[in-house]
Design an enzyme around this catalytic site. Structure first.
Site, PDB file in Angstrom:
ATOM      1  N   ARG A  68       3.532   6.845   4.745  1.00 19.09           N
ATOM      2  CA  ARG A  68       4.040   6.232   3.517  1.00 19.09           C
ATOM      3  C   ARG A  68       4.381   7.261   2.437  1.00 19.09           C
ATOM      4  O   ARG A  68       4.662   6.891   1.295  1.00 19.09           O
ATOM      5  CB  ARG A  68       3.008   5.233   2.978  1.00 19.09           C
ATOM      6  N   ASP A  92      -0.348   2.647   8.850  1.00 17.28           N
ATOM      7  CA  ASP A  92      -1.112   1.768   9.723  1.00 17.28           C
ATOM      8  C   ASP A  92      -0.701   0.311   9.534  1.00 17.28           C
ATOM      9  O   ASP A  92      -0.415  -0.126   8.425  1.00 17.28           O
ATOM     10  CB  ASP A  92      -2.606   1.915   9.429  1.00 17.28           C
ATOM     11  N   ASP A 281     -11.061   0.845   3.275  1.00  9.79           N
ATOM     12  CA  ASP A 281     -11.116   1.755   4.420  1.00  9.79           C
ATOM     13  C   ASP A 281     -12.528   1.947   4.953  1.00  9.79           C
ATOM     14  O   ASP A 281     -12.697   2.504   6.038  1.00  9.79           O
ATOM     15  CB  ASP A 281     -10.528   3.112   4.038  1.00  9.79           C
ATOM     16  N   VAL A 303      -8.056  -6.751   0.158  1.00 10.30           N
ATOM     17  CA  VAL A 303      -7.007  -5.795  -0.211  1.00 10.30           C
ATOM     18  C   VAL A 303      -5.788  -5.924   0.699  1.00 10.30           C
ATOM     19  O   VAL A 303      -4.653  -6.017   0.230  1.00 10.30           O
ATOM     20  CB  VAL A 303      -7.558  -4.356  -0.188  1.00 10.30           C
TER      21      VAL A 303
END
Length: 409
Positions: A68, A92, A281, A303
């Site tokens: 990204r 991802d 994460d 999220v």
């Protein structure tokens, strides 16, 4: 560290980034910068960056979908070349991470932006400071505004900004380069544009995702792991969560050490959130930890709506996990009236078995390694390049923890 590399392309003079991890993201970003005419030199844990005499405003199509980072290059390229093209972003497959926040911010600053099937084209003689309020405190969009506003004409006020440590770390690096940035209360960042930036040096702090992942690795195998290089303040919520599950901690200025209790870990209910909440994460290694904890645990992801994409691989290894589209383990989130399966109930202690699984992304890959570490029998994990993209020398780290891994080329 990739964001720092993008920021460094705007400096007049050489910038150096120290304590950089040896991960795939660094190489991908370095190749992008070189294609734009930026000089990049990587020497073990140090990265040196300096812009060249001529800047190519187009990120080559070959980088389509790799990560990204290209979207963050729009603002810097507009400052350096007056126009920019970046290919479609990747990363991802954890859920929608739309580029509209980035695009709307650039348009608000005076850029002409066109979103096409192959990428994004932008043009601007000069970006102008303005007032921007993000619909959601997106880390990426906050970083786009930071790197676009530092050389803009006038003041930019960003409301509902992300406040993650990585965002602050980027802001501090830009400040060393000569940017004028004020971190205000209530998720507000004020940036006063300057005429030019200079090269600067910075020393990166240890990755809090990696630190948590290895703490979980020690706990899941009923062992003890000592993590160096990541300050306690970056893991406050994570430490408390693990302590509530029964983990015992020894913390000082040099390291964090987590030890599993003799009786095993307890279940928990955890909801992910933006900083300073429980990091999204962190939930992938936590999910595997839940399978080896006593009782029923609940995970509510708020999220990313498709963050639980890795669950089928864990189920194949014997993890007793069921996912739901309801908001479980916390108040209703922005996905409560959608079909997104963003909550999970986990039964522990699950007896895991070795399996042949394919890893869909970085964090899922690490969670599969943890599951394989406690499974009966060998496991074959495919797609390990995902782990190498986001973790520093992962196979060396796993070997230091006593995990027997053989890599097949």
């Amino acid at each position: 560290m990739s964001k720092h590399m993008v920021a460094a392309m705007m400096g007049n003079g050489e910038s150096s980034i120290h304590n950089a991890p040896e991960v795939g993201e660094v190489g991908i970003t370095a190749d992008m910068l070189r294609a734009l005419g930026i000089h990049v030199e990587i020497s073990r844990t140090e990265i040196r960056i300096e812009k060249g005499a001529e800047i190519e405003p187009r990120v080559p199509d070959a980088f389509t979908g790799l990560n990204r980072i290209p979207i963050l290059m729009l603002g810097p390229l507009l400052h350096l070349a007056g126009e920019a093209f970046v290919p479609l972003v990747g990363g991802d497959p954890i859920g929608r991470r739309p580029v509209n926040f980035h695009v709307d911010a650039l348009r608000a600053m005076g850029a002409e932006v066109q979103v096409g099937d192959t990428g994004i084209y932008a043009k601007a003689k000069r970006l102008n400071g303005t007032r921007i309020e993000l619909p959601y405190p997106s880390v990426g969009a906050t970083e786009t505004v930071l790197m676009s506003a530092v050389l803009a004409d006038g003041k930019t006020v960003l409301k509902n900004a992300a406040t993650e440590p990585e965002v602050v770390e980027l802001a501090l690096f830009l400040q060393r380069m000569g940017a004028r940035i004020e971190l205000s209360p209530d998720r507000r960042i004020v940036i006063e544009g300057v005429e030019r930036l200079r090269g600067a040096q910075t020393w990166l702090t240890g990755d809090r995702i990696e630190a948590f992942s290895y703490l979980a690795a020690g706990l899941i195998t009923q062992g003890e792991v000592r993590v160096h290089g990541c300050p306690q303040d970056r893991l406050v919520t994570a430490i408390t969560t693990l302590a509530r599950m029964g983990a015992q901690f020894d913390i000082n200025d040099e390291y964090l050490c987590a030890t599993a209790p003799p009786e095993g870990l307890r279940s928990a209910a955890v909801q992910t959130d933006t900083h300073p909440g429980f990091m999204t994460d962190w939930q992938t290694p936590l999910m595997v930890l839940f399978t080896q904890s006593q009782g029923m645990s609940v995970l509510h992801e708020t999220v990313f709506e498709n963050r639980l994409v890795y669950v089928p691989a864990l189920q194949k290894m014997g993890c007793e996990i069921e996912v739901f589209d309801q908001c479980l383990g916390g108040p209703a989130c922005r996905y409560h009236d959608t079909n997104a399966r963003h909550s999970a109930v986990v039964r522990g202690v699950s007896k895991l078995k070795g399996a042949d699984v394919t890893l869909p992304d970085i964090r899922a890959g690490f969670s599969a390694v943890l599951a394989a570490a406690v499974a009966d029998g060998p496991s074959t994990l495919r797609g390990v390049h995902h782990i190498e993209r986001g973790y520093h020398r992962p196979f060396e780290q796993f070997a230091s923890l006593g995990l027997n891994i053989t890599r097949q080329r």
